[in-house]
Design an enzyme around this catalytic site. Structure first.
Site, PDB file in Angstrom:
ATOM      1  N   SER A 199      -8.165   2.594 -25.277  1.00  0.00           N
ATOM      2  CA  SER A 199      -8.342   1.508 -26.222  1.00  0.00           C
ATOM      3  C   SER A 199      -6.990   0.924 -26.607  1.00  0.00           C
ATOM      4  O   SER A 199      -6.239   0.485 -25.742  1.00  0.00           O
ATOM      5  CB  SER A 199      -9.130   2.023 -27.438  1.00  0.00           C
ATOM      6  OG  SER A 199      -9.566   0.970 -28.261  1.00  0.00           O
ATOM      7  N   GLU A 229     -12.288  -1.569 -19.338  1.00  0.00           N
ATOM      8  CA  GLU A 229     -13.451  -1.312 -20.193  1.00  0.00           C
ATOM      9  C   GLU A 229     -13.311  -2.195 -21.421  1.00  0.00           C
ATOM     10  O   GLU A 229     -12.231  -2.715 -21.696  1.00  0.00           O
ATOM     11  CB  GLU A 229     -13.549   0.166 -20.560  1.00  0.00           C
ATOM     12  CG  GLU A 229     -12.300   0.747 -21.247  1.00  0.00           C
ATOM     13  CD  GLU A 229     -12.241   0.520 -22.749  1.00  0.00           C
ATOM     14  OE1 GLU A 229     -13.326   0.317 -23.356  1.00  0.00           O
ATOM     15  OE2 GLU A 229     -11.144   0.533 -23.317  1.00  0.00           O
ATOM     16  N   HIS A 266     -15.578   3.176 -24.515  1.00  0.00           N
ATOM     17  CA  HIS A 266     -16.014   3.389 -25.895  1.00  0.00           C
ATOM     18  C   HIS A 266     -17.450   3.880 -26.032  1.00  0.00           C
ATOM     19  O   HIS A 266     -17.928   4.058 -27.152  1.00  0.00           O
ATOM     20  CB  HIS A 266     -15.863   2.081 -26.686  1.00  0.00           C
ATOM     21  CG  HIS A 266     -14.447   1.673 -26.952  1.00  0.00           C
ATOM     22  ND1 HIS A 266     -13.645   1.107 -25.992  1.00  0.00           N
ATOM     23  CD2 HIS A 266     -13.690   1.746 -28.080  1.00  0.00           C
ATOM     24  CE1 HIS A 266     -12.459   0.834 -26.508  1.00  0.00           C
ATOM     25  NE2 HIS A 266     -12.455   1.208 -27.767  1.00  0.00           N
TER      26      HIS A 266
END
Length: 345
Positions: A146, A245, A313
């Site tokens: 992230s 992602e 996530h």
């Protein structure tokens, strides 16, 4: 664990104009050339010291306690940075304090692993001030995803260090289970290759262009990759397998980011694309959903595309080394990545 905060998308947090920090793209550099200089850190062993830091947002203390429990269960000696639970706006303390924790973790010769407590936002505010001389002398395991994409990109560009895209220490048992823990443990404490298989339940599982490709696996969170254009933290993706992602982004925003990467030339020469978890992407009625956007923006690149990997996530998140050599077989639905660590004993 999630990078988005309170329902806000990462794009809202970063801001549409955040294009000069966090890192991507040194024009003309080659992922293929860089692959020959890849540095893999020593594998972690029971008794090794590891440090938990918060380069971005403040983690939940109870979740950190749970993550520390898991790490200690593997025999690791876990230490917390001095500012892990600080709070300064949406950041885990002031920039200088988050930077100091991260720098101390890299500089301490006894620390063999650095684990991010949480993502959120803030890592790209400090990565340009890191002194990485100690990391070059003593490579360490670095784990996160992230917002930590910015740090992983800087470590790749400046030290050619393989890092690990995987769960962070703020462990959420509703999202992560025993398979997530074992995937992380195996990635950083063994020298086994990492083999991932398309999960039909994942949003992007229906996105596939058949073919095979090999190259270093590079990328991370799509918003951070896109926001980093012009900052120079990652090499060009020519010769690489591009991984991404995303969480909390509407399909048109995913379209905008991928279109920006294409217009900027970032995807020229890419060998293949693998897509992790596309989480909480909500389409308006009658418009493309995430699958429609991904097929449209990636289907004409002329390279294999594999979607549906449990990286990101979503529930059941797994771990993969970034920078290590990867092999994609899109039709078979497999991604095989060389070990991200070495056995130094």
């Amino acid at each position: 664990m999630a990078g988005s905060r309170g329902g806000m998308s990462r794009r809202n947090v970063l801001g549409a104009g955040a294009v000069t920090s966090g890192g991507l793209l040194v024009p003309g550099s080659s992922a293929r050339a860089a692959a020959g200089r890849v540095v893999r850190p020593p594998m972690l062993r029971p008794g090794d010291r590891v440090r938990v830091v918060s380069p971005g947002s403040t983690p939940d203390p109870a979740q950190v306690e749970r993550g520390v429990e898991i790490l200690r269960g593997w025999g690791l000696t876990v230490e917390l940075g001095g500012h892990v639970f600080d709070r300064y706006g949406y950041l885990a303390g002031r920039d200088e304090h988050r930077l100091a924790d991260l720098q101390e973790a890299f500089d301490d010769p006894g620390v063999r692993g650095v684990f991010a407590a949480r993502g959120g936002y803030g890592t790209q505010r400090i990565v340009d001030r890191l002194d990485l001389r100690a990391v070059r002398r003593r490579p360490k395991v670095v784990v996160g995803f992230s917002d930590i994409t910015s740090l992983q990109a800087r470590l790749w560009r400046s030290a050619r260090l393989v890092t690990f895209q995987g769960p962070m220490v703020a462990w959420n048992d509703r999202r992560l289970g025993p398979e997530s823990a074992e995937s992380l443990r195996a990635a950083v404490m063994t020298t086994r290759p990492v083999v991932l298989t398309r999960d039909p339940a994942e949003t992007a599982a229906a996105v596939m262009v058949p073919g095979r490709a090999r190259g270093p696996l590079l990328g991370g969170n799509l918003s951070l990759v896109d926001a980093a254009i012009g900052a120079g933290d990652l090499p060009a993706l020519r010769g690489a397998v591009f991984f991404f992602e995303e969480v909390g982004e509407a399909p048109y925003r995913i379209d905008r980011m991928l279109t920006h990467l294409r217009r900027a030339g970032a995807l020229k020469g890419v060998r293949g694309v693998v897509i992790g978890q596309i989480t909480d992407s909500v389409a308006d009625p009658g418009e493309w959903d995430a699958v429609g956007v991904l097929r449209d923006r990636l289907g004409d690149l002329g390279v294999p595309v594999l979607g549906g990997l449990r990286l990101g996530h979503g529930r059941g998140q797994l771990t993969v080394p970034l920078g290590a050599r990867a092999a994609v077989d899109a039709a078979a639905g497999t991604l095989t990545v060389e070990p991200g660590v070495i056995d130094d004993r």
